[in-house]
Motif scaffolding. Structure first.
Motif, PDB file in Angstrom:
ATOM      1  N   VAL A   1      -8.945  -1.312   1.908  1.00  8.79           N
ATOM      2  CA  VAL A   1      -7.527  -1.126   2.048  1.00  8.79           C
ATOM      3  C   VAL A   1      -7.040  -1.325   3.581  1.00  8.79           C
TER       4      VAL A   1
ATOM      5  N   ILE B   1      -5.593  -3.317  -2.377  1.00 10.26           N
ATOM      6  CA  ILE B   1      -5.757  -2.124  -2.785  1.00 10.26           C
ATOM      7  C   ILE B   1      -6.630  -1.771  -4.147  1.00 10.26           C
TER       8      ILE B   1
ATOM      9  N   LEU C   1       0.809  -1.253   0.068  1.00  9.79           N
ATOM     10  CA  LEU C   1       0.210   0.038  -0.118  1.00  9.79           C
ATOM     11  C   LEU C   1       0.972   1.087   0.181  1.00  9.79           C
TER      12      LEU C   1
END
Lengths: 289, 340
Positions: free
Chosen positions: B71, B77, A92
């Motif tokens: 997330v 994602i 991420l």
């Protein structure tokens, strides 16, 4: 030149551009394990540099090497300033930082050069000057340039000392560091090389798409699709996939009425989804870091 | 020696009593109550433009609540939540316009449709790992505007459609924008409570297990694929609801409102706000609404420049996002107040 053949050649030249950007994505991923969503924007920035040089009166084939040098330096700078800080972070984090870079570079280009659409000169002369033959000729020129870039990369990686060092870093960073190689610098060089390859793609696609800060958005999706087909590691498959996507997109847009000019962008989406879903292998040879 | 003798309490000590100093803010309930009162008072105190901005904060907050499920909780994602927002926004545009359905139908209808689309996309998406899901969802986000334009007969093409919002009932004596704000606030509050309950439930604990260690979770009998698909669908549903609210608040939908930039900014806002925190969506929505508004005066490109810079800085310097910074600040205040 028959209509179909012309479409195929044009598709190939678009595909060569996708292949170029996809190759940049593969380079960055091989070196640092990052899928760089900002790669297209970096290429766009390089294209603006080229445009600025041309606007100042430089001939095209002199402006190109200067642009490449600036791009390589820029790529290394980005790696040093931003990417090194998040190295080894979670997925991420890496996606977020390249997305932030995307937004930033896009806006920076808009700030410096405004969001107005500009035309970009076609570097290939209209030598055979009758109608369709001219676009065919420039398409062949694009293919030629991309082929030269790929050959140069091949020679660099396989037949030079620097290439050997880079391959050592990609294969095993820790051992490379123990052998006295400056891994950080090599990773930066990887980003620089990728930015250079992306710059070539940007300069080649600019005459077709016109120059504006958002021009690489669509190209990035095709390049991502090609890179996914090559599992972000195999340059040969990636290039072939890029060429194939270009042809598929052009033919689908021209001959499949339902697709038309609007839905051409859906082609890479279908390809990505199909590839990732059909053979389980493709998704599992996924990013290893 | 049992627990009661050692601690003087019948149950095992938890939180502050057990020495946990992470939960540092001393008055969580009071703060929440003050915030709630302030939120209800907003439409009566501020001018209409500020009310509009705060309504948008709540709308994006609902969307980010959903995105955070994917997330922050599922550890995946998505760069394509703008697609669900678009779906949710076109539902009231089409349903209450040409089809003539009443307003209250639009919200559950778009929730249902977005949930279905999320489920359909989640089925393939759950097989993708990490960045591959980001690539696929990015491609979806890119395809949305051309698809909307292609089916112009229904969607109004690139001209867009105007949307009528539910107007304030006459007994309330409120202006339409005040009524809409309160409506959005109520939806946001329900959405927030639902997410809290979801995360505290069996499914929420299963998700936490999957995120921390998928292999161990699978050994314990958690069905990873089912949970990931379901959470993706939940997340899409929140984005769809937010889309409907968006259409009501803005009063107009067009393909240009749902470009890939929206999806990208949504993910960025989730990261900036703090994907793993209950306050994250609100902070992310504030970032998403007020940074462009504040920077707009300086020129077209400045909002992007500032947003990009903030994203990079937050990722590099404060990986837990603004919510993490807030937590640290709260800790400092609490220490100052002498509870240490």
């Amino acid at each position: 030149m028959s209509d179909l053949l012309l479409q195929v050649v044009q598709g190939l030249s678009l595909g060569a551009v996708y292949a170029g950007l996809a190759l940049a994505l593969v380079l960055v991923h091989r070196f640092t394990g990052i899928v760089n969503f900002a790669q297209g924007e970096l290429a766009m920035l390089s294209t603006y540099v080229a445009w600025q040089l041309l606007d100042a009166g430089m001939p095209f084939w002199a402006a190109l090497p200067v642009t490449l040098a600036v791009s390589v330096a820029g790529g290394m700078l980005v790696e040093r300033l931003v990417i090194r800080r998040v190295e080894g972070g979670g997925e991420l984090t890496l996606v977020a930082v390249t997305v932030g870079l995307l937004i930033f570079v896009n806006a920076a280009a808009g700030l410096v050069w405004s969001f107005a659409v500009r035309s970009f000169p076609n570097p290939f002369p209209a030598a055979l000057g009758f109608g369709s033959a001219q676009s065919g000729f420039s398409a062949l020129g694009v293919l030629g340039v991309v082929a030269v870039v790929m050959l140069a990369l091949y020679v660099l990686f396989r037949h030079t000392g620097a290439g050997l060092i880079m391959r050592a870093v990609v294969a095993d960073p820790v051992s490379a560091r123990l052998a006295g190689i400056r891994v950080g610098r090599v990773l930066g060089l990887g980003w620089g090389l990728a930015a250079g390859v992306g710059a070539v793609a940007g300069v080649l696609v600019a005459p077709l798409l016109f120059l504006e800060p958002n021009m690489m958005g669509g190209v990035l999706v095709y390049a991502l699709a090609a890179a996914v087909l090559g599992a972000f590691r195999d340059p040969v498959v990636t290039v072939a996939a890029g060429l194939g996507l270009g042809v598929a997109e052009t033919l689908a847009g021209t001959y499949v009425g339902f697709v038309g000019a609007d839905l051409k962008v859906a082609v890479p989406l279908l390809v990505i989804v199909a590839v990732l879903l059909l053979p389980r292998r493709a998704a599992e040879t996924a990013p290893e870091r | 020696m049992n627990i009661a003798e050692r601690t003087g309490r019948r149950r095992l000590a938890v939180g502050w009593e057990a020495g946990d100093r992470r939960q540092v803010w001393p008055w969580p309930r009071l703060t929440l109550a003050v915030l709630a009162v302030a939120a209800c008072a907003v439409p009566f105190l501020l001018n209409p433009y500020r009310v509009f901005q705060l309504t948008m904060v709540l709308v994006y907050g609902v969307a980010l609540l959903g995105l955070n499920l994917v997330v922050g909780q599922s550890g995946q994602i998505s760069l394509g939540h703008g697609a669900f927002l678009a779906l949710g926004a076109y539902v009231p545009a089409v349903a209450t316009g040409p089809l003539g359905l009443p307003h209250p139908v639009a919200l559950p209808l778009s929730a249902l449709l977005a949930f279905g689309l999320g489920l359909a996309l989640g089925l393939p998406a759950l097989r993708l790992r990490g960045v591959y899901l980001a690539v696929v969802t990015l491609a979806i986000a890119v395809v949305v505007p051309p698809v909307i334009k292609r089916f112009g007969a229904v969607t109004g093409g690139s001209m867009g459609l105007s949307v009528s919002a539910p107007s304030a009932p006459s007994w309330s004596g409120l202006a339409d924008d005040q009524w809409l704000y309160l409506l959005v606030l109520a939806v946001a509050a329900v959405a927030f409570a639902a997410v809290r309950n979801l995360l505290g439930s069996r499914a929420g604990r299963a998700l936490a297990a999957i995120r921390e260690n998928p292999e161990a979770a699978e050994v314990l009998g958690v069905r990873i694929a089912a949970h990931r698909t379901l959470v993706f669908a939940w997340s899409a549903m929140y984005a769809g609801v937010a889309g409907t609210l968006y259409a009501w608040v803005v009063g107009f939908v067009s393909p240009d409102s749902f470009t890939v930039t929206l999806s990208i900014v949504l993910l960025a806002a989730a990261v900036v706000g703090g994907p793993d925190s209950p306050a994250g969506p609100l902070l992310g929505a504030i970032f998403m609404t007020f940074v462009p508004a504040a920077a707009q005066g300086a020129g077209d490109a400045v909002p992007g420049l500032v947003s990009g810079l903030v994203i990079i800085l937050v990722v590099c310097a404060a990986p837990a996002g603004l919510a993490g910074l807030l937590r640290m600040a709260a800790g400092a205040v609490a220490r100052r107040l002498g509870r240490e």
